[in-house]
Design a protein around this motif. Structure first.
Motif, PDB file in Angstrom:
ATOM      1  N   ALA A 410       0.831  -1.207   0.000  1.00  0.00           N
ATOM      2  CA  ALA A 410       0.000   0.000   0.000  1.00  0.00           C
ATOM      3  C   ALA A 410       0.865   1.256   0.000  1.00  0.00           C
ATOM      4  O   ALA A 410       0.604   2.214  -0.741  1.00  0.00           O
ATOM      5  N   ARG A 411       1.921   1.259   0.812  1.00  0.00           N
ATOM      6  CA  ARG A 411       2.813   2.428   0.842  1.00  0.00           C
ATOM      7  C   ARG A 411       3.516   2.612  -0.501  1.00  0.00           C
ATOM      8  O   ARG A 411       3.695   3.751  -0.964  1.00  0.00           O
ATOM      9  N   LEU A 412       3.926   1.513  -1.113  1.00  0.00           N
ATOM     10  CA  LEU A 412       4.600   1.592  -2.407  1.00  0.00           C
ATOM     11  C   LEU A 412       3.695   2.234  -3.452  1.00  0.00           C
ATOM     12  O   LEU A 412       4.124   3.122  -4.211  1.00  0.00           O
ATOM     13  N   ASN A 413       2.447   1.798  -3.497  1.00  0.00           N
ATOM     14  CA  ASN A 413       1.516   2.363  -4.474  1.00  0.00           C
ATOM     15  C   ASN A 413       1.220   3.828  -4.182  1.00  0.00           C
ATOM     16  O   ASN A 413       1.171   4.655  -5.097  1.00  0.00           O
ATOM     17  N   ASP A 414       1.027   4.161  -2.912  1.00  0.00           N
ATOM     18  CA  ASP A 414       0.785   5.562  -2.555  1.00  0.00           C
ATOM     19  C   ASP A 414       1.984   6.432  -2.936  1.00  0.00           C
ATOM     20  O   ASP A 414       1.822   7.578  -3.393  1.00  0.00           O
ATOM     21  N   SER A 418       1.895   9.554  -5.520  1.00  0.00           N
ATOM     22  CA  SER A 418       2.280  10.893  -5.063  1.00  0.00           C
ATOM     23  C   SER A 418       3.295  11.536  -5.996  1.00  0.00           C
ATOM     24  O   SER A 418       3.471  12.752  -5.985  1.00  0.00           O
ATOM     25  N   MET A 419       3.969  10.732  -6.821  1.00  0.00           N
ATOM     26  CA  MET A 419       4.939  11.236  -7.788  1.00  0.00           C
ATOM     27  C   MET A 419       4.355  11.303  -9.190  1.00  0.00           C
ATOM     28  O   MET A 419       5.088  11.328 -10.181  1.00  0.00           O
ATOM     29  N   ASP A 420       3.026  11.309  -9.276  1.00  0.00           N
ATOM     30  CA  ASP A 420       2.303  11.361 -10.548  1.00  0.00           C
ATOM     31  C   ASP A 420       2.565  10.122 -11.384  1.00  0.00           C
ATOM     32  O   ASP A 420       2.582  10.172 -12.616  1.00  0.00           O
ATOM     33  N   GLY A 421       2.742   8.991 -10.680  1.00  0.00           N
ATOM     34  CA  GLY A 421       2.937   7.724 -11.351  1.00  0.00           C
ATOM     35  C   GLY A 421       1.668   6.903 -11.362  1.00  0.00           C
ATOM     36  O   GLY A 421       0.560   7.429 -11.234  1.00  0.00           O
ATOM     37  N   THR A 422       1.835   5.584 -11.512  1.00  0.00           N
ATOM     38  CA  THR A 422       0.690   4.676 -11.606  1.00  0.00           C
ATOM     39  C   THR A 422       0.923   3.471 -10.709  1.00  0.00           C
ATOM     40  O   THR A 422       2.069   3.102 -10.428  1.00  0.00           O
ATOM     41  N   CYS A 423      -0.164   2.854 -10.276  1.00  0.00           N
ATOM     42  CA  CYS A 423      -0.061   1.698  -9.383  1.00  0.00           C
ATOM     43  C   CYS A 423       0.405   0.450 -10.107  1.00  0.00           C
ATOM     44  O   CYS A 423       0.755  -0.539  -9.469  1.00  0.00           O
TER      45      CYS A 423
END
Length: 469
Positions: A410-414, A418-423
């Motif tokens: 969950a932290r990795l995806n968040d 937060s860096m305008d990336g994707t899950c």
């Protein structure tokens, strides 16, 4: 991604029984209900528990797929298209029961248009089998997700891989599809022209839909010429940040690298042991260039200069086929090398993707997270795209360790969002990434649900994936 969120839904018992009876009459031994076969068709290389279909059917033609869809539509029974079972997020599970449609026997090359650099294939052919078929034409299909996946599965999950930095992903290399939709009609999404401005881009709609909108029955693919020269090599770095910054500057400098893969020190330790390599156990880049001898030599020198700026070891490229094959076999075996670090344990193979300028920030922060929580989690990635994978090892029989692992994911995806990336850069959503897609796209999911309802009003195609209806 919590295990508690992956539940079995309400089953249409009478409809399932009726469809199995009708399929058994038509397909005979090509309809299987044995538990072993059903379990193989719920296999998924993730820790998400398997949810077995009620039967598996093996069509051999588009007409047979239409017949299967017609029965399922009549009785409102789920259909889950199956390629090779190499997906990573529970894509092939059957949470509502139903029928697994194994496309493996639809594996023909239907047409090769060498002068146009394209071909049309059935969905069950694997990427390795396709490239073996194409070898004498001087052409190849470049998308390489590592696993010997089926082309239909690769289209359905919008697959990517080690060559994507140069050749793009499946969305860039699928020209057209034929798809059986909810009315048991087969539609064609486009023709072979390299560009078109005619109406909605239906090809892109089905590429990446994970089988939730219909069943693909043929794929027209863009091909590439086999390069005159292929050369690759390895370069180690003092820190992961140095390796990432080398990738960033290489891409920003416009060097047309074909593959540039990042392996952190933990992954190098695992790969050395598993694949019999002897590289330094430091952050490392595996790099490959395609072209003619002169351009490949120039690109290798340019990369070596950039790597040296960030403390990289001497970069020596080689065009020797055996040496290159050993290198990329080790890269493709990264998942199994990871598992060997904790025999008998569980593994979550998860990925995120960020803008290339944020790659170093995201990887460094992730490594700090791993260290802070005492985790064992090698990192490997298609760094040229800003895409990296974490193989998180844990005790899958310990609820506390499971909770710890899920909290990390969950932290990795968040962090990526937060860096305008994707899950997910290439694993897809399936069941495992559903909570993070909602965070990423928000109200846009409502539009996806409207499209799904419009094309599949009875929710028979791979229900329970991507988003809840």
């Amino acid at each position: 991604m919590a295990l508690s969120a992956i539940k079995t839904g309400r089953r249409n018992e009478s409809g399932i029984a009726a469809v199995i009876a009708a399929l058994s009459e038509r397909f005979g031994e090509r309809l299987q209900t044995g538990e072993a076969v059903r379990a193989q068709h719920a296999h998924t290389t993730t820790y998400i528990p398997g949810q077995l279909p009620d039967a598996v059917v093996f069509p051999q033609s588009s007409e047979e797929v239409q017949a299967i869809v017609a029965l399922a539509s009549e009785h409102k029974v789920p259909l889950i298209a199956f390629g090779t079972g190499s997906s990573l997020e529970g894509h092939i599970n059957a949470p509502f029961g139903g029928i697994s449609v194994d496309m493996g026997r639809m594996d023909r090359v239907l047409e090769v248009n060498a002068s146009d650099f394209d071909c049309t294939v059935e969905p069950g052919i694997t990427r390795e089998a396709l490239n073996t078929y194409l070898r004498d034409t001087g052409l190849f299909f470049p998308i390489d997700p590592g696993a010997n996946a089926s082309i239909g599965g690769m289209a359905s999950t919008r697959a990517s891989g080690t060559n994507a930095v140069r050749y793009g992903t499946m969305k860039d290399n699928v020209l057209a599809l034929t798809v059986v939709t909810a009315g048991a009609k087969e539609i064609r999404t486009a023709h072979r022209a390299k560009k078109s401005s005619t109406g909605y881009d239906l090809t892109r709609l089905f590429v990446g839909a994970e089988g939730t909108l219909g069943i693909i029955t043929s794929i027209t693919l863009r091909l590439q010429g086999i390069p005159e020269t292929i050369a690759g090599g390895v370069c180690s770095f003092p820190t992961t940040a140095d390796a990432c910054n080398t990738v960033i500057l290489t891409i920003q400098s416009g060097i047309p690298v074909a593959r540039i893969e990042l392996l952190d020190e933990t992954q190098m330790r695992a790969s050395n042991a598993y694949s019999g390599l002897t590289f330094p156990e430091q952050p490392t880049l595996f790099v490959e260039f395609h072209g003619n001898p002169e351009t490949v030599a120039l690109q290798s020198r340019q990369f070596a200069e950039i790597a040296a700026e960030f403390g990289g070891t001497e970069f020596r490229s080689t065009a020797n086929l055996e040496e290159r094959n050993q290198l990329w076999k080790a890269r493709h075996n990264a998942y199994w090398a990871q598992k060997s670090l904790m025999p008998g344990g569980g593994i979550i193979s998860t990925d995120v993707c960020v803008p290339i300028s944020r790659l170093a920030d995201c990887v460094e922060a992730t490594q700090e997270d791993i260290r802070a929580h005492g985790l064992l989690a090698p990192i490997v990635g298609h760094a040229g795209d800003g895409n990296f994978h974490v193989g998180l090892l844990f005790d899958d029989k310990d609820p506390a360790d499971i909770a710890k692992a899920e909290a990390f994911v969950a932290r990795l995806n968040d962090r990526a969002l937060s860096m305008d990336g994707t899950c997910t850069g290439e694993h897809g959503i399936g069941q495992g990434k559903m909570p993070f897609l909602e965070k990423e796209l928000g109200d846009a999911l409502d539009l996806m649900r409207q499209i799904k309802h419009g094309l599949d009003p009875d929710n028979i195609f791979n229900p329970g994936k991507i988003f809840a209806m």
